[in-house]
Design a protein around this motif. Structure first.
Motif, PDB file in Angstrom:
ATOM      1  N   SER A 117       0.846  -1.196   0.000  1.00  0.00           N
ATOM      2  CA  SER A 117       0.000   0.000   0.000  1.00  0.00           C
ATOM      3  C   SER A 117       0.879   1.243   0.000  1.00  0.00           C
ATOM      4  N   ILE A 126      -3.045   3.453  -3.347  1.00  0.00           N
ATOM      5  CA  ILE A 126      -3.131   2.159  -4.031  1.00  0.00           C
ATOM      6  C   ILE A 126      -2.702   1.044  -3.098  1.00  0.00           C
ATOM      7  N   THR A 127      -3.413  -0.073  -3.164  1.00  0.00           N
ATOM      8  CA  THR A 127      -2.912  -1.325  -2.608  1.00  0.00           C
ATOM      9  C   THR A 127      -2.677  -2.273  -3.774  1.00  0.00           C
ATOM     10  N   ARG A 128      -1.448  -2.685  -3.930  1.00  0.00           N
ATOM     11  CA  ARG A 128      -1.069  -3.577  -5.035  1.00  0.00           C
ATOM     12  C   ARG A 128      -0.994  -5.012  -4.547  1.00  0.00           C
ATOM     13  N   ASN A 130       0.482  -8.180  -5.668  1.00  0.00           N
ATOM     14  CA  ASN A 130       1.457  -8.750  -6.595  1.00  0.00           C
ATOM     15  C   ASN A 130       1.512 -10.259  -6.353  1.00  0.00           C
ATOM     16  N   ASP A 138      -4.781  -4.026  -8.555  1.00  0.00           N
ATOM     17  CA  ASP A 138      -4.664  -2.970  -7.555  1.00  0.00           C
ATOM     18  C   ASP A 138      -6.037  -2.623  -6.992  1.00  0.00           C
ATOM     19  N   ILE A 140      -7.687   0.867  -5.820  1.00  0.00           N
ATOM     20  CA  ILE A 140      -7.409   2.298  -5.941  1.00  0.00           C
ATOM     21  C   ILE A 140      -8.478   3.081  -5.188  1.00  0.00           C
TER      22      ILE A 140
END
Length: 323
Positions: A117, A126-128, A130, A138, A140
């Motif tokens: 984040s 954003i929290t990504r 991966n 993401d 957003i």
């Protein structure tokens, strides 16, 4: 230019990636791999064979052979051994010879699998997610409207739709995001969002809203992973909580550019990635052809996936130098 990493492909890792795809069930048939073995057919010191491959536009590679079995209603109807993959060999010139062209592989640092984040330069939060397996995405947050979207590819879809597709209770969502944010994200929910989400996460999805919810539940219940952990509804809620915590300055944002957030990737990682990226398409192809032909002869190898890393066009040549 980034440093070139003169490494050899790890055959064991490639074999494991191939095994992950099997068994493939296409009722009433099932296709499986009983064993794999490495055939060293390309000698790195054999410059004559390399020159011949270069002149004739061929690939200088070892073979992975598979003992395969075809079953119908649980009964074995065919068993055969066939080449399942060609793995380019590092030559004495420290290059890989594919379709007559020389390539060298550049190692890379990539963001480790995880949930990150942070605030962007444009002021977005954003929290990504991966992922180590599955399609990354993401969350957003628009701090002015309190709306939160799932950004996957070029699409932005209400996060509430994803949570409801995974049958998360409203009270549980409200406990994480609070009343104001909950009211904002709940406004834009509709059945079309379920189908749109499924089309982004599940290869080749076609179906109605109920089918979409079912497929998404399966995907986020076991297929999508961060390292060896399933990415499920609780993981998404945790990422949502982290996103809001960063936006409210309650917790420190993650530095996705720090060396601690990166992992090192070389040729073996790239080739395994190619196999996994093409896994869904491969399964569909095998199912469709075996149902019609009822034979292991039609089961394709993985050469198109592996060699596409080298010769698949500029968009496919991440970590690659041709000369």
């Amino acid at each position: 230019m980034p440093p070139v990493f003169f490494d050899k492909p790890d055959i064991g890792k490639i074999q494991d990636a191939i095994k992950e795809i099997f068994p493939i069930k296409a009722a009433p048939y099932e296709i499986d791999i009983e064993s794999l073995h490495h055939v060293k057919s390309a000698d790195p010191m054999d410059t004559v064979s390399q020159m011949e491959a270069k002149i004739r536009g061929r690939t200088f590679a070892d073979k992975i052979m598979a003992q395969m079995v075809l079953k119908e209603k649980g009964k074995v109807i065919e068993r055969t051994t066939k080449p399942i993959a060609s793995v380019p060999v590092l030559t004495r010139h420290l290059s890989y010879l594919v379709d007559g062209n020389d390539y060298q592989v550049v190692n890379q640092f990539r963001l480790k699998p995880g949930i990150y984040s942070y605030k962007t330069e444009k002021g977005q939060y954003i929290t990504r997610f991966n992922l180590s397996k599955g399609r990354g995405f993401d969350l957003i947050l628009n701090p002015n409207t309190h709306k939160i979207f799932v950004n996957v590819g070029t699409s932005n879809i209400n996060v509430y739709s994803l949570l409801k597709a995974l049958e998360v209770d409203d009270e549980k969502i409200k406990d994480v995001v609070g009343d104001d944010v909950f009211d904002s994200i709940k406004e834009d929910n509709n059945s079309k969002n379920y189908m749109k989400l499924a089309s982004k996460f599940i290869y080749g999805f076609k179906g109605d809203a109920n089918e979409a919810k079912s497929k998404l539940a399966d995907y986020f219940g076991g297929e999508a992973k961060i390292d060896k952990n399933n990415l499920d509804a609780d993981s998404i809620l945790a990422g949502l909580k982290k996103l809001l915590g960063v936006s409210r300055r309650e917790i420190k944002e993650d530095d996705i550019n720090s060396i601690e957030s990166k992992s090192f990737h070389g040729i073996s990682d790239f080739l395994v990635e190619r196999i996994r990226l093409g896994a869904d398409k491969y399964r569909r192809q095998v199912k469709n052809t075996v149902r019609v032909r009822r034979s292991l002869d039609v089961v394709p190898n993985f050469d198109s996936s592996l060699l596409a890393f080298f010769n698949g066009g500029q968009e496919d040549q991440t970590g690659l130098v041709q000369y």
